[in-house]
Design a protein around this motif. Structure first.
Motif, PDB file in Angstrom:
ATOM      1  N   UNK A 284     -14.730   4.671  -8.823  1.00 48.84           N
ATOM      2  CA  UNK A 284     -14.394   6.065  -9.186  1.00 48.84           C
ATOM      3  C   UNK A 284     -13.229   6.594  -8.407  1.00 48.84           C
ATOM      4  N   UNK A 285     -13.027   6.172  -7.168  1.00 48.76           N
ATOM      5  CA  UNK A 285     -11.925   6.654  -6.337  1.00 48.76           C
ATOM      6  C   UNK A 285     -10.582   6.144  -6.821  1.00 48.76           C
ATOM      7  N   UNK A 286     -10.582   4.949  -7.423  1.00 49.45           N
ATOM      8  CA  UNK A 286      -9.316   4.346  -7.873  1.00 49.45           C
ATOM      9  C   UNK A 286      -8.741   5.073  -9.084  1.00 49.45           C
ATOM     10  N   UNK A 287      -9.637   5.717  -9.885  1.00 50.60           N
ATOM     11  CA  UNK A 287      -9.135   6.404 -11.088  1.00 50.60           C
ATOM     12  C   UNK A 287      -8.334   7.648 -10.733  1.00 50.60           C
ATOM     13  N   UNK A 288      -8.715   8.316  -9.622  1.00 47.81           N
ATOM     14  CA  UNK A 288      -8.059   9.568  -9.231  1.00 47.81           C
ATOM     15  C   UNK A 288      -6.692   9.355  -8.623  1.00 47.81           C
ATOM     16  N   UNK A 289      -6.396   8.104  -8.217  1.00 44.45           N
ATOM     17  CA  UNK A 289      -5.099   7.839  -7.580  1.00 44.45           C
ATOM     18  C   UNK A 289      -3.982   7.962  -8.608  1.00 44.45           C
ATOM     19  N   UNK A 290      -2.872   8.556  -8.226  1.00 41.39           N
ATOM     20  CA  UNK A 290      -1.728   8.749  -9.112  1.00 41.39           C
ATOM     21  C   UNK A 290      -0.864   7.497  -9.112  1.00 41.39           C
ATOM     22  N   UNK A 291      -0.497   7.085 -10.303  1.00 39.66           N
ATOM     23  CA  UNK A 291       0.370   5.917 -10.448  1.00 39.66           C
ATOM     24  C   UNK A 291       1.808   6.394 -10.491  1.00 39.66           C
ATOM     25  N   UNK A 292       2.548   6.195  -9.426  1.00 36.87           N
ATOM     26  CA  UNK A 292       3.961   6.591  -9.327  1.00 36.87           C
ATOM     27  C   UNK A 292       4.806   5.360  -9.110  1.00 36.87           C
ATOM     28  N   UNK A 293       5.964   5.350  -9.784  1.00 36.70           N
ATOM     29  CA  UNK A 293       6.871   4.196  -9.678  1.00 36.70           C
ATOM     30  C   UNK A 293       7.867   4.352  -8.550  1.00 36.70           C
ATOM     31  N   UNK A 294       7.786   5.456  -7.800  1.00 39.71           N
ATOM     32  CA  UNK A 294       8.754   5.694  -6.725  1.00 39.71           C
ATOM     33  C   UNK A 294       8.497   4.748  -5.552  1.00 39.71           C
ATOM     34  N   UNK A 295       9.615   4.152  -5.036  1.00 39.08           N
ATOM     35  CA  UNK A 295       9.495   3.193  -3.911  1.00 39.08           C
ATOM     36  C   UNK A 295       9.463   3.950  -2.580  1.00 39.08           C
ATOM     37  N   UNK A 296       8.421   3.642  -1.791  1.00 40.43           N
ATOM     38  CA  UNK A 296       8.289   4.246  -0.468  1.00 40.43           C
ATOM     39  C   UNK A 296       8.190   3.122   0.569  1.00 40.43           C
ATOM     40  N   UNK A 297       9.165   3.049   1.472  1.00 39.55           N
ATOM     41  CA  UNK A 297       9.089   1.969   2.492  1.00 39.55           C
ATOM     42  C   UNK A 297       7.938   2.209   3.486  1.00 39.55           C
ATOM     43  N   UNK A 298       7.501   1.157   4.014  1.00 44.88           N
ATOM     44  CA  UNK A 298       6.389   1.244   4.973  1.00 44.88           C
ATOM     45  C   UNK A 298       6.855   1.873   6.281  1.00 44.88           C
ATOM     46  N   UNK A 299       7.981   1.381   6.799  1.00 49.65           N
ATOM     47  CA  UNK A 299       8.557   1.920   8.042  1.00 49.65           C
ATOM     48  C   UNK A 299       9.917   2.545   7.706  1.00 49.65           C
ATOM     49  N   UNK A 300       9.946   3.851   7.424  1.00 45.16           N
ATOM     50  CA  UNK A 300      11.243   4.479   7.080  1.00 45.16           C
ATOM     51  C   UNK A 300      12.175   4.504   8.283  1.00 45.16           C
ATOM     52  N   UNK A 301      13.491   4.381   8.087  1.00 48.21           N
ATOM     53  CA  UNK A 301      14.433   4.371   9.211  1.00 48.21           C
ATOM     54  C   UNK A 301      14.495   5.739   9.908  1.00 48.21           C
ATOM     55  N   UNK A 302      14.593   5.679  11.252  1.00 49.55           N
ATOM     56  CA  UNK A 302      14.665   6.918  12.032  1.00 49.55           C
ATOM     57  C   UNK A 302      16.093   7.460  12.024  1.00 49.55           C
ATOM     58  N   UNK A 303      16.192   8.773  11.924  1.00 47.43           N
ATOM     59  CA  UNK A 303      17.500   9.415  11.916  1.00 47.43           C
ATOM     60  C   UNK A 303      18.001   9.590  13.339  1.00 47.43           C
ATOM     61  N   UNK A 304      19.178   9.079  13.634  1.00 50.75           N
ATOM     62  CA  UNK A 304      19.762   9.165  14.966  1.00 50.75           C
ATOM     63  C   UNK A 304      20.386  10.546  15.165  1.00 50.75           C
ATOM     64  N   UNK A 305      19.783  11.277  16.138  1.00 49.01           N
ATOM     65  CA  UNK A 305      20.308  12.602  16.474  1.00 49.01           C
ATOM     66  C   UNK A 305      20.952  12.567  17.835  1.00 49.01           C
ATOM     67  N   UNK A 306      22.101  13.107  17.984  1.00 48.85           N
ATOM     68  CA  UNK A 306      22.844  13.116  19.235  1.00 48.85           C
ATOM     69  C   UNK A 306      22.226  14.123  20.197  1.00 48.85           C
TER      70      UNK A 306
END
Length: 450
Positions: A284-306
């Motif tokens: 039942x929990x799997x039906x409520x999950x939204x199926x989206x085709x958008x790619x999301x990386x596991x470890x997104x790159x950190x933004x370098x701030x000066x």
């Protein structure tokens, strides 16, 4: 009828065959020849020997010169010793021929030597060559050896001969002297190749200080004293109680921890364990999950701030303050350590006392370790129970007493106890699993139906 007074006439018979010859009496002839052979062995018949060999003239002691009894004894002993020295040893007397019978074969073939086989012409030629100085190789080598031996003898006797090597003798004799250092001896021996290989200390020393044969307990005797026998039975009883206690402990911590269950329960538990994760309960929990085709990386790159300049200066000040604080702590500790000198002395004394106690314990353990059995193999040595008899088994005499134990097993355990061999257990052969089946020719119809 012949009368009794008349002599019986000698019977005559034919001596044609060998059977008749046996009847003749030749004993007198044999005796004659035996006497003759004995006389020959003794050096010929006595009738032919001269009187000087058969008799000796007895001299009057007054006619001898005046000599004391001691001188007579000395002369006789000296002369006897000289005679014995010239005579062959008595062990070779058996090999000598004592018979006086002459050799029937007087002329025998003798093997001539190499020199005897040479002809006179060859001998003359060799003599002429020798006079000229022409020698054989063997003769030249022999002459050279003679000269060398003479020179060596002259050098040995010469007091001003300095060609002798000082280090010719072995250093082992000189090493015993006090003026030679151990390092000097070791250096010389290693460089000259005379270094002896030392045997390891493990071979020199005994593996255990225990005696080869230990005296048995007095209670083991066939006629022991009541107190000794009771003491032996007490030792055996204590060991048995200890073994029973160990068995109970093992049973309590192993088999007693597990509860007994039926085969059906064991099978149900096994099925439950094996089916874990196979059945998915979260459908039942799997039906409520939204199926989206958008790619999301596991470890997104950190933004370098000066980092701003203000923050950098602040971090630098903090680091300087921390460094100054650390410096002050070290200085404070130095001052505090000066006041702690008294306590430090007490700690050092306590440490020395502890080390002295530990050293004494180590010495005691070292002495006790000489008599202890080491663990040489995977199995630990367990001393067997002493041989004993119950009071009703004791007899009055040795004849009716049943023997206990074995000498071989006693020696076997003694070798294990003295660290000569590792503890061993008798290997038992496993019985082969026999597979039973019916041969094709031995099958019966009734058995096939069954």
């Amino acid at each position: 009828m012949a009368s009794k007074g008349r002599l019986r006439k000698k019977s005559r018979f034919s001596k044609k065959s060998k059977k008749a010859w046996r009847i003749t009496d030749i004993k007198d002839v044999e005796d004659f020849y035996e006497d003759q052979l004995l006389e020959e062995r003794l050096g010929g018949p006595f009738s032919e020997k001269p009187d000087e060999e058969l008799f000796f003239i007895q001299k009057d002691p007054k006619e001898e010169p005046d000599v004391t009894e001691k001188q007579k004894v000395r002369r006789s002993t000296r002369q006897e010793k000289k005679k014995r020295a010239l005579e062959p040893p008595k062990c070779f007397m058996i090999l000598e021929n004592t018979s006086k019978v002459p050799d029937p074969i007087s002329k025998r073939n003798t093997v001539r030597t190499k020199e005897e086989r040479k002809s006179n012409i060859q001998k003359d030629i060799e003599e002429k060559l020798r006079k000229r100085g022409v020698l054989k190789r063997k003769e030249i080598l022999a002459a050279k050896n003679r000269l060398l031996n003479k020179k060596r003898a002259a050098k040995k006797n010469d007091p001003y001969n300095f060609s002798k090597d000082v280090w010719e003798n072995e250093i082992r004799d000189e090493a015993k002297t006090e003026w030679l250092d151990g390092d000097t001896v070791r250096h010389y021996v290693t460089n000259t190749g005379k270094l002896e290989v030392k045997t390891p200390k493990s071979i020199q020393k005994k593996p255990s200080a225990l005696p080869n044969i230990e005296n048995p307990h007095p209670g083991v005797s066939y006629n022991p004293a009541p107190n000794d026998h009771n003491h032996l039975l007490q030792i055996v009883a204590d060991k048995e109680l200890k073994l029973i206690k160990e068995e109970k402990h093992l049973d309590r911590v192993t088999s007693a921890k597990f509860s007994k269950i039926t085969r059906e329960e064991a099978m149900n538990n096994w099925l439950a364990e094996m089916s874990q994760g196979l059945i998915n309960d979260d459908d039942g929990n799997n039906e409520n999950e939204e199926d989206t085709d958008e790619y999301k990386p596991v470890n997104p790159p950190a933004l370098l701030k000066r980092k701003p300049l203000k923050k950098k200066k602040k971090a630098k000040l903090l680091r300087q303050e921390e460094f100054e604080k650390q410096k002050q702590r070290v200085e404070k500790k130095k001052i505090a350590d000066l006041y702690k000198l008294r306590f430090m002395e007490r700690e050092i004394l306590r440490g020395e006392e502890k080390s002295a106690v530990l050293q004494e314990k180590r010495k005691i353990n070292k002495v006790e370790g000489l008599t202890k059995t080491k663990k040489l193999g995977p199995k630990k040595f367990s001393e067997p129970l002493p041989e004993f008899k119950r009071p009703h088994e004791l007899k009055k005499n040795l004849r009716s007493l049943n023997p206990e134990g074995s000498i071989l097993t006693d020696r076997f355990y003694s070798l294990q106890k003295r660290n000569i061999i590792e503890p061993r257990v008798r290997a038992r052969q496993k019985k082969a699993k026999v597979k039973k089946f019916f041969k094709a020719g031995h099958k019966l119809d009734d058995l096939e139906k069954l």
